[in-house]
Write a protein that holds these residues in place. Structure first.
Motif, mmCIF file in Angstrom:
data_model
loop_
_atom_site.group_PDB
_atom_site.id
_atom_site.type_symbol
_atom_site.label_atom_id
_atom_site.label_comp_id
_atom_site.label_asym_id
_atom_site.label_seq_id
_atom_site.Cartn_x
_atom_site.Cartn_y
_atom_site.Cartn_z
ATOM 1 N N GLY A 117 43.689 -40.936 -25.529
ATOM 2 C CA GLY A 117 44.413 -42.208 -25.647
ATOM 3 C C GLY A 117 43.928 -42.971 -26.868
ATOM 4 N N LEU A 118 42.599 -42.960 -27.072
ATOM 5 C CA LEU A 118 42.013 -43.664 -28.218
ATOM 6 C C LEU A 118 42.509 -43.034 -29.517
ATOM 7 N N MET A 119 42.524 -41.711 -29.525
ATOM 8 C CA MET A 119 42.978 -40.991 -30.722
ATOM 9 C C MET A 119 44.407 -41.405 -31.090
ATOM 10 N N PHE A 120 45.289 -41.439 -30.081
ATOM 11 C CA PHE A 120 46.686 -41.748 -30.393
ATOM 12 C C PHE A 120 46.911 -43.235 -30.655
ATOM 13 N N SER A 121 46.155 -44.101 -29.937
ATOM 14 C CA SER A 121 46.353 -45.525 -30.192
ATOM 15 C C SER A 121 45.870 -45.867 -31.603
ATOM 16 N N MET A 122 44.917 -45.051 -32.101
ATOM 17 C CA MET A 122 44.365 -45.298 -33.436
ATOM 18 C C MET A 122 45.060 -44.432 -34.478
ATOM 19 N N PHE A 123 46.177 -43.790 -34.076
ATOM 20 C CA PHE A 123 46.755 -42.742 -34.923
ATOM 21 C C PHE A 123 46.886 -43.148 -36.391
ATOM 22 N N LYS A 124 47.511 -44.310 -36.590
ATOM 23 C CA LYS A 124 47.767 -44.678 -37.984
ATOM 24 C C LYS A 124 46.462 -44.967 -38.702
ATOM 25 N N THR A 125 45.581 -45.742 -38.033
ATOM 26 C CA THR A 125 44.320 -46.102 -38.674
ATOM 27 C C THR A 125 43.474 -44.859 -38.901
ATOM 28 N N SER A 126 43.403 -44.017 -37.833
ATOM 29 C CA SER A 126 42.487 -42.880 -37.939
ATOM 30 C C SER A 126 43.008 -41.822 -38.911
ATOM 31 N N MET A 127 44.340 -41.793 -39.115
ATOM 32 C CA MET A 127 44.885 -40.851 -40.068
ATOM 33 C C MET A 127 44.303 -41.108 -41.459
ATOM 34 N N TYR A 128 44.078 -42.402 -41.746
ATOM 35 C CA TYR A 128 43.532 -42.749 -43.057
ATOM 36 C C TYR A 128 42.013 -42.758 -43.055
ATOM 37 N N ALA A 129 41.408 -42.748 -41.834
ATOM 38 C CA ALA A 129 39.953 -42.870 -41.759
ATOM 39 C C ALA A 129 39.264 -41.746 -42.526
ATOM 40 N N GLY A 130 39.823 -40.518 -42.407
ATOM 41 C CA GLY A 130 39.221 -39.379 -43.087
ATOM 42 C C GLY A 130 39.241 -39.546 -44.603
ATOM 43 N N ALA A 131 40.170 -40.387 -45.091
ATOM 44 C CA ALA A 131 40.303 -40.546 -46.544
ATOM 45 C C ALA A 131 39.447 -41.711 -47.073
ATOM 46 N N ILE A 132 38.802 -42.462 -46.154
ATOM 47 C CA ILE A 132 37.990 -43.603 -46.623
ATOM 48 C C ILE A 132 36.726 -43.064 -47.301
ATOM 49 N N PRO A 133 36.459 -43.459 -48.554
ATOM 50 C CA PRO A 133 35.255 -42.933 -49.211
ATOM 51 C C PRO A 133 33.982 -43.368 -48.468
ATOM 52 N N ARG A 134 32.957 -42.521 -48.531
ATOM 53 C CA ARG A 134 31.710 -42.779 -47.812
ATOM 54 C C ARG A 134 31.156 -44.180 -48.069
ATOM 55 N N TRP A 135 31.180 -44.598 -49.350
ATOM 56 C CA TRP A 135 30.571 -45.886 -49.699
ATOM 57 C C TRP A 135 31.292 -47.062 -49.047
ATOM 58 N N LEU A 136 32.575 -46.841 -48.706
ATOM 59 C CA LEU A 136 33.363 -47.950 -48.144
ATOM 60 C C LEU A 136 33.181 -48.069 -46.617
ATOM 61 N N ARG A 137 32.699 -46.972 -45.999
ATOM 62 C CA ARG A 137 32.620 -46.946 -44.528
ATOM 63 C C ARG A 137 31.772 -48.081 -43.936
ATOM 64 N N PRO A 138 30.583 -48.414 -44.523
ATOM 65 C CA PRO A 138 29.810 -49.528 -43.945
ATOM 66 C C PRO A 138 30.540 -50.865 -44.078
ATOM 67 N N LEU A 139 31.398 -50.992 -45.107
ATOM 68 C CA LEU A 139 32.096 -52.269 -45.317
ATOM 69 C C LEU A 139 33.280 -52.429 -44.366
ATOM 70 N N VAL A 140 33.970 -51.309 -44.097
ATOM 71 C CA VAL A 140 35.091 -51.346 -43.135
ATOM 72 C C VAL A 140 34.764 -50.316 -42.046
ATOM 73 N N PRO A 141 33.849 -50.663 -41.126
ATOM 74 C CA PRO A 141 33.303 -49.608 -40.253
ATOM 75 C C PRO A 141 34.228 -49.150 -39.127
ATOM 76 N N ARG A 142 35.141 -50.023 -38.669
ATOM 77 C CA ARG A 142 35.845 -49.720 -37.418
ATOM 78 C C ARG A 142 36.674 -48.419 -37.444
ATOM 79 N N PRO A 143 37.535 -48.229 -38.455
ATOM 80 C CA PRO A 143 38.380 -47.021 -38.403
ATOM 81 C C PRO A 143 37.552 -45.737 -38.330
ATOM 82 N N TRP A 144 36.504 -45.673 -39.168
ATOM 83 C CA TRP A 144 35.697 -44.450 -39.186
ATOM 84 C C TRP A 144 34.961 -44.269 -37.859
#
Ligand code: HEM
Length: 372
Positions: free
Chosen positions: A89-116
């Protein structure tokens, strides 16, 4: 890696051996419908059928993948299964966000932590579930071999004994197949019963063919499916009108000329077959629900129409297609043998909604009236 799996489940005859396992799950589905009906105000209506078919699809695909039952259709669902459903359920509710999560560069992850963070949490939950079931099977196989037994089994046993995939690869494939095989099948079944309820004449024609060619109570197996071509046509027509994956994409591997346009190698192409499914040029009176359009009437008829490709096409097409078809065909036959599916005062017109997958935009409520 994909080819190892593909060769085991590519053709209808490869999955026919699972008919017995699927029929046990269908028996539980029918029991569950009787329970839900008995709890309904009018004694007939099952509300939000997708919830029911989600459990059926999960139980069905897990029976094939893990060769074990999960208890999804029991009144009290076991905790690990509930945890998996939550992760899914979490995977699908986050579908749009999580689809882009894999593309978030490592350095940006601490700044925008939720999607990752959510992306990892849902995938960890899904992987853990597969790991438990694969490990259980491995232990079981080892015990049987230690006892000197000849080990035979289904998909997972075959993969383990075949030793063509590493354990990590088996975990990964099982996780992906379970993930891909639940909502897709559930939404399709939900739309199929919705369409049947709203088109009683069509339903009657399909039921008559089942009655004539299979009988009232014969429990069907894969070999019976060709005897009821209208059931196959019903699935094709449902997926034409409501393709769970409404679009698809490919990157061209060489320069192509299509319709006079040059498409250079490396171009990302998107195909919306949801749109081509509704073109009258591909399907006369395309907006109408007419399963019989898929029946071959003469040798010259072309019933394979690339306007509707709900399972994709080519080497990366849906690997679970034959499993999904088996689960859906057998379930629809038995549902129609047991019940007349009708609209109730709660049944609304349900629009389709796209958020990654094409889903019913409202819960679907229908009556399952016992056949005499
Ligand atoms: C009605 C049910 C289903 C529909 C409509 C459906 C549709 C699709 C579509 C459109 C694709 C992309 C194909 C492409 O790009 O050409 C796909 C891929 C896939 N499907 Fe299904 N699917 C269904 C059920 C299942 C089931 C039951 C399983 C597993 C048992 C499954 C496993 C997969 C996997 C693993 C892929 C990725 C294949 C790859 O990348 O090689 N699907 N599916």
């Amino acid at each position: 890696m994909r080819s190892v799996l593909r060769q085991r489940i590519l053709k209808p005859k490869d999955v026919a051996i699972f008919s017995g396992d699927i029929n046990q799950v269908i028996a539980d589905l029918i029991k569950r419908i009787y329970i839900l009906k008995s709890q309904a105000e009018d004694g007939e209506t099952v509300t939000n059928v997708n919830d029911l078919f989600f459990k059926y699809s999960m139980e069905g695909v897990a029976t094939i993948l893990y060769e074990s039952r999960l208890g999804c259709l029991e009144s009290s669902v076991p905790q690990p299964t509930l945890d998996y459903i939550e992760a899914l359920g979490l995977m699908f509710s986050m579908f749009k966000t999580s689809m882009y999560a894999g593309a978030i560069p490592r350095w940006l992850r601490p700044l925008v932590p939720r999607p990752w963070r959510e992306f990892c949490r849902s995938w960890d939950g899904l992987f853990k579930f597969s790991q438990i079931h694969v490990d259980n099977k491995l232990r079981d196989i080892q015990c049987r071999m230690d006892r000197g037994e000849r080990v035979r089994g289904g998909l997972l046993t075959g993969l383990v004994l075949g030793q063509e995939l590493s354990r990590e690869e088996i975990y990964a494939n099982m996780t992906e197949m379970l993930l891909a095989g639940v909502d897709t099948t559930a939404f399709t079944l939900s739309w199929a019963v919705y369409l049947l309820a709203r088109h009683p004449q069509v339903q009657q024609t399909v039921y008559r063919q089942i009655l004539k060619n299979l009988g009232e109570r014969h429990v069907p197996t894969a070999t019976d499916v060709p005897k009821v071509p209208l059931v196959r046509a019903l699935l094709k027509e449902t997926l034409r009108l409501f393709p769970v994956l409404p679009g698809n994409g490919r990157v061209t591997q060489e320069d192509l000329v299509v319709g006079g346009y040059l498409i250079p190698k490396g171009t990302q192409l998107a195909l919306c077959h949801y749109a081509t499914s509704y073109e009258d040029e591909n399907f006369p009176r395309a907006k109408e629900f007419r399963p019989e359009r898929w029946l071959r009437k003469g040798d010259l008829d072309r019933v394979d129409n690339f306007g509707s490709i709900p399972f994709g096409h080519g080497v990366r097409s849906c690997i679970g297609r034959r499993i999904a078809e088996l689960e859906i065909h057998l379930a629809l036959i038995q549902l129609l043998q047991h019940f007349e599916i009708k609209t109730s005062s709660w049944t609304k017109a349900v629009p389709a909604r796209t958020h990654g997958l094409l889903t019913p935009g409202e819960p679907i409520h229908v009556c399952f009236v016992n056949r005499k």
